[in-house]
Scaffold this motif. Structure first.
Motif, short mmCIF file in Angstrom:
data_model
loop_
_atom_site.label_atom_id
_atom_site.label_comp_id
_atom_site.label_asym_id
_atom_site.label_seq_id
_atom_site.Cartn_x
_atom_site.Cartn_y
_atom_site.Cartn_z
N ASN A 87 109.35 26.89 42.56
CA ASN A 87 108.02 26.77 42.44
C ASN A 87 107.88 25.18 43.08
O ASN A 87 108.68 24.23 43.16
CB ASN A 87 107.08 26.78 41.31
N GLU A 88 106.52 25.08 43.76
CA GLU A 88 105.90 23.67 44.21
C GLU A 88 104.50 23.64 43.31
O GLU A 88 103.99 24.55 43.20
CB GLU A 88 105.73 23.53 45.58
N GLY A 89 104.61 22.22 42.87
CA GLY A 89 103.16 21.95 42.13
C GLY A 89 103.57 21.51 40.62
O GLY A 89 104.50 20.77 40.67
N ALA A 90 102.54 21.65 39.80
CA ALA A 90 102.69 21.18 38.69
C ALA A 90 102.29 21.94 37.18
O ALA A 90 101.26 22.91 37.60
CB ALA A 90 102.02 19.74 38.42
N CYS A 91 102.74 21.99 36.31
CA CYS A 91 102.53 22.89 35.13
C CYS A 91 102.99 22.14 33.77
O CYS A 91 103.83 21.39 33.73
CB CYS A 91 103.08 24.27 35.20
N THR A 92 102.07 22.53 32.72
CA THR A 92 102.80 21.97 31.31
C THR A 92 103.80 23.10 31.00
O THR A 92 104.11 23.87 31.75
CB THR A 92 101.54 21.97 30.48
N TRP A 93 104.55 22.53 29.85
CA TRP A 93 105.44 23.33 29.32
C TRP A 93 104.81 24.48 28.39
O TRP A 93 105.95 25.18 27.44
CB TRP A 93 106.60 22.57 28.49
N ALA A 94 103.54 24.75 28.50
CA ALA A 94 103.12 25.70 27.59
C ALA A 94 103.74 27.09 27.81
O ALA A 94 104.11 28.04 26.77
CB ALA A 94 101.65 25.85 27.59
N PRO A 146 106.23 11.52 20.70
CA PRO A 146 106.10 12.22 19.40
C PRO A 146 104.97 12.39 18.85
O PRO A 146 104.21 11.40 19.07
CB PRO A 146 107.10 11.24 18.58
N GLY A 147 104.27 13.51 18.27
CA GLY A 147 103.33 13.62 17.77
C GLY A 147 102.23 14.24 18.75
O GLY A 147 101.08 14.77 18.23
N LEU A 148 102.63 14.38 19.89
CA LEU A 148 101.60 15.43 20.94
C LEU A 148 102.41 16.71 21.01
O LEU A 148 103.53 16.86 21.46
CB LEU A 148 101.72 14.22 22.12
N ASP A 149 101.47 17.71 20.83
CA ASP A 149 102.09 19.07 20.69
C ASP A 149 101.56 19.63 22.11
O ASP A 149 100.88 18.96 23.02
CB ASP A 149 101.74 19.92 19.66
N ALA A 150 101.62 20.83 22.37
CA ALA A 150 101.51 21.40 23.63
C ALA A 150 99.99 21.42 24.12
O ALA A 150 99.55 21.37 25.20
CB ALA A 150 101.91 22.92 23.43
N GLU A 151 99.24 21.77 23.02
CA GLU A 151 97.79 21.57 23.10
C GLU A 151 97.35 20.32 23.67
O GLU A 151 96.38 20.25 24.50
CB GLU A 151 97.00 21.92 21.87
N ALA A 152 97.73 19.27 23.02
CA ALA A 152 97.42 17.89 23.51
C ALA A 152 97.88 17.69 24.88
O ALA A 152 97.10 16.94 25.54
CB ALA A 152 98.06 16.94 22.52
N VAL A 153 99.15 18.11 25.19
CA VAL A 153 99.44 17.86 26.56
C VAL A 153 98.65 18.50 27.76
O VAL A 153 98.27 17.97 28.65
CB VAL A 153 101.00 18.17 26.79
N ASP A 154 97.92 19.67 27.19
CA ASP A 154 97.24 20.53 28.00
C ASP A 154 95.84 19.51 28.34
O ASP A 154 95.52 19.70 29.44
CB ASP A 154 96.98 21.99 27.50
#
Length: 262
Positions: A87-94, A146-154
């Motif tokens: 792929n090209e682009g960006a995404c979170t690891w959710a 540390p302390g940042l979960d998937a929802e926080a990263v989103d």
């Protein structure tokens, strides 16, 4: 926004890979990603990135992590790497977490997710850069603090999307203009000079006169250059050195020093 514009200008005008890497790192750390991995190759094959020694790997993580992640090939087994290759682009690891829980990852990929989790790596962002060459590929992974979960990263990704990608793309575009840091032996000033004259179409005798040395010494410089670049012919050395920005550079030693994957 003015700060981001200023940062982009500083990165674009950076004279060394160390400088632009440090500038981008500072920004990523300020929004929750102190650990950053970057990789780029101009020698990608259909199923691999080519010889790892010809690729540029940068990380702000520890020496131990760099060894495990880059030199031992851990990165190539991760689902994020597969995504970047396709792929090209960006995404979170959710999506990685969702695919893991749904049993949709390969056993090898699932194992890397477990190993990352054991190291506290549970969320982040992948960026896969568009390239004009079919042999080139660049990608970046931002590891959440540390302390940042998937929802926080989103949330961070949504809030900083445009500026984050602007910094990442400017970093990438500047890095690929600068000399590659290699884990092989670096070219000396005289080796680069001899190769540059050959690239200009000069014969061995011409180069000897221009450099004020014997033809035998020129041949020695070119032989050592071929060995350092792991190629068989001088024509291949010229092509490879050009692709890796090792010749016709203003400050090749300063720009390339000390940036191989730690």
């Amino acid at each position: 926004m003015t700060k981001i514009f200023s940062l982009l200008v500083q990165i674009a005008e950076g004279s060394s890979a160390q400088q632009v890497w440090a500038l981008a790192q500072g920004y990523f750390a300020s929004i929750g990603f102190a650990r950053v991995n970057y990789g780029f190759t101009r020698f990608r094959g259909s199923r691999s990135i080519g010889d790892p020694d010809d690729a540029l790997f940068l990380t702000s993580s520890s020496e131990a992590y760099a060894t495990a992640y880059f030199r031992n090939g851990f990165y190539a087994k991760t689902p994020a790497f597969r995504w970047a290759q396709q792929n090209e682009g960006a995404c979170t690891w959710a999506w990685v977490r969702e695919a893991f829980l749904a049993g949709k990852l390969s056993p090898e990929e699932a194992e890397t997710v477990k190993q990352n989790a054991a190291m506290g790596i549970v969320a982040g962002i992948s960026i896969s850069f568009p390239e004009t060459s079919t042999r080139a590929k660049g990608a970046m992974g931002l590891i959440a603090d540390p302390g940042l979960d998937a929802e926080a990263v989103d949330r961070i990704f949504a809030d900083h999307h445009d500026e984050l990608l602007s910094v990442a793309h400017m970093l990438h575009l500047r890095l690929i203009q600068l000399p590659f840091a290699s884990r092989r032996r670096a070219l000396t000033t005289r080796q680069r000079e001899a190769l540059e004259w050959v690239a200009d179409g000069k014969t061995t005798q011409d180069v000897a006169l221009l450099m004020g040395v014997s033809a035998a010494m020129v041949e020695k410089h070119l032989r050592l250059t071929r060995e350092a670049l792991a190629v068989d012919t001088t024509a291949q050395a010229v092509a490879k050195a050009t692709l890796m920005n090792l010749i016709f550079q203003r400050n090749p030693l300063d720009a390339a020093a000390g940036l191989a994957a730690r």
